[in-house]
Design a protein around this motif. Sequence first.
Motif, PDB file in Angstrom:
ATOM      1  N   ILE A  19       0.782  -1.248   0.552  1.00 41.84           N
ATOM      2  CA  ILE A  19       0.085   0.213  -0.037  1.00 41.84           C
ATOM      3  C   ILE A  19       0.833   1.496  -0.365  1.00 41.84           C
ATOM      4  O   ILE A  19       0.703   2.546  -0.955  1.00 41.84           O
ATOM      5  CB  ILE A  19      -0.785   0.275   2.053  1.00 41.84           C
ATOM      6  N   VAL A  20       1.825   1.210   0.840  1.00 40.72           N
ATOM      7  CA  VAL A  20       2.642   1.979   0.894  1.00 40.72           C
ATOM      8  C   VAL A  20       3.135   2.717  -0.173  1.00 40.72           C
ATOM      9  O   VAL A  20       4.187   4.125  -0.804  1.00 40.72           O
ATOM     10  CB  VAL A  20       3.874   2.790   2.287  1.00 40.72           C
ATOM     11  N   ALA A  21       3.328   1.092  -0.884  1.00 39.13           N
ATOM     12  CA  ALA A  21       4.632   1.544  -2.374  1.00 39.13           C
ATOM     13  C   ALA A  21       3.491   2.304  -3.463  1.00 39.13           C
ATOM     14  O   ALA A  21       3.976   3.039  -4.331  1.00 39.13           O
ATOM     15  CB  ALA A  21       5.160  -0.194  -2.831  1.00 39.13           C
ATOM     16  N   GLU A  22       2.195   1.641  -3.114  1.00 39.37           N
ATOM     17  CA  GLU A  22       1.415   3.108  -4.029  1.00 39.37           C
ATOM     18  C   GLU A  22       1.727   4.187  -4.403  1.00 39.37           C
ATOM     19  O   GLU A  22       1.458   4.586  -5.181  1.00 39.37           O
ATOM     20  CB  GLU A  22       0.033   2.265  -3.675  1.00 39.37           C
ATOM     21  N   ARG A  23       1.448   4.515  -3.238  1.00 38.32           N
ATOM     22  CA  ARG A  23       2.265   6.311  -3.194  1.00 38.32           C
ATOM     23  C   ARG A  23       1.882   6.353  -1.703  1.00 38.32           C
ATOM     24  O   ARG A  23       1.895   5.484  -0.628  1.00 38.32           O
ATOM     25  CB  ARG A  23       0.908   7.019  -3.526  1.00 38.32           C
ATOM     26  N   THR A  65       9.875   4.244   4.941  1.00 38.09           N
ATOM     27  CA  THR A  65      10.651   6.269   5.325  1.00 38.09           C
ATOM     28  C   THR A  65       9.631   6.924   5.241  1.00 38.09           C
ATOM     29  O   THR A  65       9.003   7.341   5.204  1.00 38.09           O
ATOM     30  CB  THR A  65      12.143   6.409   4.374  1.00 38.09           C
ATOM     31  N   PRO A  66      10.142   7.611   6.685  1.00 41.65           N
ATOM     32  CA  PRO A  66       9.000   9.085   7.017  1.00 41.65           C
ATOM     33  C   PRO A  66       9.633   9.623   5.802  1.00 41.65           C
ATOM     34  O   PRO A  66      10.779  10.588   5.935  1.00 41.65           O
ATOM     35  CB  PRO A  66       9.292   9.469   7.881  1.00 41.65           C
ATOM     36  N   VAL A  67       8.815  11.174   5.456  1.00 46.54           N
ATOM     37  CA  VAL A  67       8.844  11.505   4.078  1.00 46.54           C
ATOM     38  C   VAL A  67       8.177  13.802   4.490  1.00 46.54           C
ATOM     39  O   VAL A  67       7.891  14.270   3.963  1.00 46.54           O
ATOM     40  CB  VAL A  67       8.559  11.332   2.336  1.00 46.54           C
ATOM     41  N   GLY A  68       7.457  13.091   6.030  1.00 47.52           N
ATOM     42  CA  GLY A  68       6.577  14.225   5.919  1.00 47.52           C
ATOM     43  C   GLY A  68       5.278  13.567   7.171  1.00 47.52           C
ATOM     44  O   GLY A  68       5.356  12.624   7.372  1.00 47.52           O
ATOM     45  N   THR A  69       4.754  15.098   7.432  1.00 47.67           N
ATOM     46  CA  THR A  69       3.488  15.010   8.277  1.00 47.67           C
ATOM     47  C   THR A  69       2.686  15.298   7.850  1.00 47.67           C
ATOM     48  O   THR A  69       2.647  16.908   6.656  1.00 47.67           O
ATOM     49  CB  THR A  69       4.041  15.650   9.695  1.00 47.67           C
ATOM     50  N   GLU A  70       1.428  15.672   8.385  1.00 45.13           N
ATOM     51  CA  GLU A  70      -0.358  15.510   7.730  1.00 45.13           C
ATOM     52  C   GLU A  70      -0.842  15.993   9.411  1.00 45.13           C
ATOM     53  O   GLU A  70      -0.755  15.298  10.346  1.00 45.13           O
ATOM     54  CB  GLU A  70      -0.626  14.759   6.893  1.00 45.13           C
ATOM     55  N   GLU A  71      -1.286  17.027   9.353  1.00 51.59           N
ATOM     56  CA  GLU A  71      -1.982  17.760  10.456  1.00 51.59           C
ATOM     57  C   GLU A  71      -3.283  16.592  10.789  1.00 51.59           C
ATOM     58  O   GLU A  71      -3.977  16.022   8.973  1.00 51.59           O
ATOM     59  CB  GLU A  71      -2.258  19.122  10.620  1.00 51.59           C
ATOM     60  N   SER A  72      -3.723  16.233  11.644  1.00 48.60           N
ATOM     61  CA  SER A  72      -5.150  15.681  12.211  1.00 48.60           C
ATOM     62  C   SER A  72      -6.041  16.402  12.720  1.00 48.60           C
ATOM     63  O   SER A  72      -5.473  17.095  13.814  1.00 48.60           O
ATOM     64  CB  SER A  72      -4.605  14.475  12.413  1.00 48.60           C
ATOM     65  N   ARG A  74      -8.014  14.854  13.914  1.00 44.26           N
ATOM     66  CA  ARG A  74      -8.825  13.458  15.038  1.00 44.26           C
ATOM     67  C   ARG A  74      -7.549  13.495  16.437  1.00 44.26           C
ATOM     68  O   ARG A  74      -6.780  12.128  16.675  1.00 44.26           O
ATOM     69  CB  ARG A  74      -8.989  12.643  14.628  1.00 44.26           C
ATOM     70  N   GLY A  75      -6.682  14.425  15.834  1.00 43.55           N
ATOM     71  CA  GLY A  75      -5.607  13.450  16.894  1.00 43.55           C
ATOM     72  C   GLY A  75      -3.721  13.983  16.527  1.00 43.55           C
ATOM     73  O   GLY A  75      -4.313  15.424  15.813  1.00 43.55           O
ATOM     74  N   PRO A  76      -2.504  13.495  17.406  1.00 41.60           N
ATOM     75  CA  PRO A  76      -1.512  14.351  16.630  1.00 41.60           C
ATOM     76  C   PRO A  76      -1.190  14.078  16.045  1.00 41.60           C
ATOM     77  O   PRO A  76      -1.567  13.493  14.369  1.00 41.60           O
ATOM     78  CB  PRO A  76      -0.180  13.476  17.966  1.00 41.60           C
ATOM     79  N   GLN A  77      -0.261  14.851  14.660  1.00 42.04           N
ATOM     80  CA  GLN A  77       0.262  15.222  13.216  1.00 42.04           C
ATOM     81  C   GLN A  77       0.298  13.734  12.900  1.00 42.04           C
ATOM     82  O   GLN A  77       0.585  12.693  13.760  1.00 42.04           O
ATOM     83  CB  GLN A  77       1.426  15.784  13.283  1.00 42.04           C
ATOM     84  N   ARG A  78       0.191  13.263  11.712  1.00 47.52           N
ATOM     85  CA  ARG A  78       0.255  11.754  11.153  1.00 47.52           C
ATOM     86  C   ARG A  78       1.321  11.598  10.327  1.00 47.52           C
ATOM     87  O   ARG A  78       1.591  12.490   9.718  1.00 47.52           O
ATOM     88  CB  ARG A  78      -0.772  11.428  10.548  1.00 47.52           C
ATOM     89  N   THR A  79       2.706  11.312  10.676  1.00 48.96           N
ATOM     90  CA  THR A  79       3.412  11.163   9.882  1.00 48.96           C
ATOM     91  C   THR A  79       3.136  10.501   8.825  1.00 48.96           C
ATOM     92  O   THR A  79       2.754   9.079   8.439  1.00 48.96           O
ATOM     93  CB  THR A  79       4.675  10.001  10.708  1.00 48.96           C
ATOM     94  N   ILE A  80       3.811  10.669   7.210  1.00 52.88           N
ATOM     95  CA  ILE A  80       3.644  10.267   5.446  1.00 52.88           C
ATOM     96  C   ILE A  80       4.296   9.551   5.799  1.00 52.88           C
ATOM     97  O   ILE A  80       6.002   9.090   5.971  1.00 52.88           O
ATOM     98  CB  ILE A  80       3.530  11.030   5.108  1.00 52.88           C
ATOM     99  N   TYR A  81       4.461   8.654   4.801  1.00 53.10           N
ATOM    100  CA  TYR A  81       5.692   7.124   4.952  1.00 53.10           C
ATOM    101  C   TYR A  81       5.423   6.544   2.956  1.00 53.10           C
ATOM    102  O   TYR A  81       4.926   6.765   2.453  1.00 53.10           O
ATOM    103  CB  TYR A  81       5.769   5.456   5.791  1.00 53.10           C
ATOM    104  N   ALA A  82       6.852   6.532   2.968  1.00 56.02           N
ATOM    105  CA  ALA A  82       6.828   6.061   1.395  1.00 56.02           C
ATOM    106  C   ALA A  82       7.780   5.283   1.756  1.00 56.02           C
ATOM    107  O   ALA A  82       8.990   4.805   1.905  1.00 56.02           O
ATOM    108  CB  ALA A  82       7.500   7.834   0.874  1.00 56.02           C
ATOM    109  N   ALA A  83       7.629   3.931   0.620  1.00 60.11           N
ATOM    110  CA  ALA A  83       8.520   3.199   0.059  1.00 60.11           C
ATOM    111  C   ALA A  83       9.837   3.608  -0.657  1.00 60.11           C
ATOM    112  O   ALA A  83       9.859   4.320  -1.377  1.00 60.11           O
ATOM    113  CB  ALA A  83       7.854   1.812  -0.886  1.00 60.11           C
ATOM    114  N   THR A  84      11.222   2.986  -0.155  1.00 56.64           N
ATOM    115  CA  THR A  84      12.654   3.328  -1.183  1.00 56.64           C
ATOM    116  C   THR A  84      12.112   2.557  -2.441  1.00 56.64           C
ATOM    117  O   THR A  84      11.112   1.233  -2.550  1.00 56.64           O
ATOM    118  CB  THR A  84      13.600   2.857  -0.095  1.00 56.64           C
ATOM    119  N   ARG A  85      13.212   3.116  -2.998  1.00 53.02           N
ATOM    120  CA  ARG A  85      13.138   2.473  -4.672  1.00 53.02           C
ATOM    121  C   ARG A  85      13.277   1.467  -5.035  1.00 53.02           C
ATOM    122  O   ARG A  85      13.002   0.360  -5.575  1.00 53.02           O
ATOM    123  CB  ARG A  85      14.145   3.359  -4.938  1.00 53.02           C
TER     124      ARG A  85
END
Length: 185
Positions: A19-23, A65-72, A74-85
């Motif tokens: 799923i993370v490898a999709e985007r 790997t973590p690549v950023g965050t997103e405000e939520s 419903r709680g704390p910031q959400r960490t965005i993850y991306a798959a390595t190549r």
Amino acid sequence: MEKPDRPDLPLAEWIVLAIVAERPSHGFAIAALTSEGTEIGEFWHISRPMVYRSITRLVERGLITPVGTEESDRGPQRTIYAATRSAKTTVSRWLGEPVGHLRDIRADLTSKLLLLRRRGTSPARLVERQRIVLDEIEESLRAKEHADDQLTNAIYAWRLDLVHAARQLLDAVDVDSTRPAVKAG
């Protein structure tokens, strides 16, 4: 045993990685995709704690790997993850590998078929390769099915029925469909 080009991951981690490898995504969104009653969760439910545990393990293995965050709201910031190549390549390879045991058809094969559909990728290669494995399994079972006792024969007959059911599943798969279930991000 872990292959050098393919990590030995439990199915839940493979699904999260795919799923993370999709985007890039965050744990809450992944948990929503794998919750009961969803496209994936209907067949292989992954609880929210298991999703977050899988993310932790995938980060530790260097696959995401973590690549950023997103405000939520419903709680704390959400960490965005991306798959390595290399993880994306590994996922693509895993999705094309047939399962080697009848016991893995229900969870592993069906998950791969669903994930391929989500990607908009034809399952034709996987289906073709899985048929070859099923032929080998059937041949092995047929060589053993004339045992001396009734119980052993019944077990072999039951396993042959599972091969037949797996073939029915493969026959029902639309190998020409490359329509993604989700839009690429």
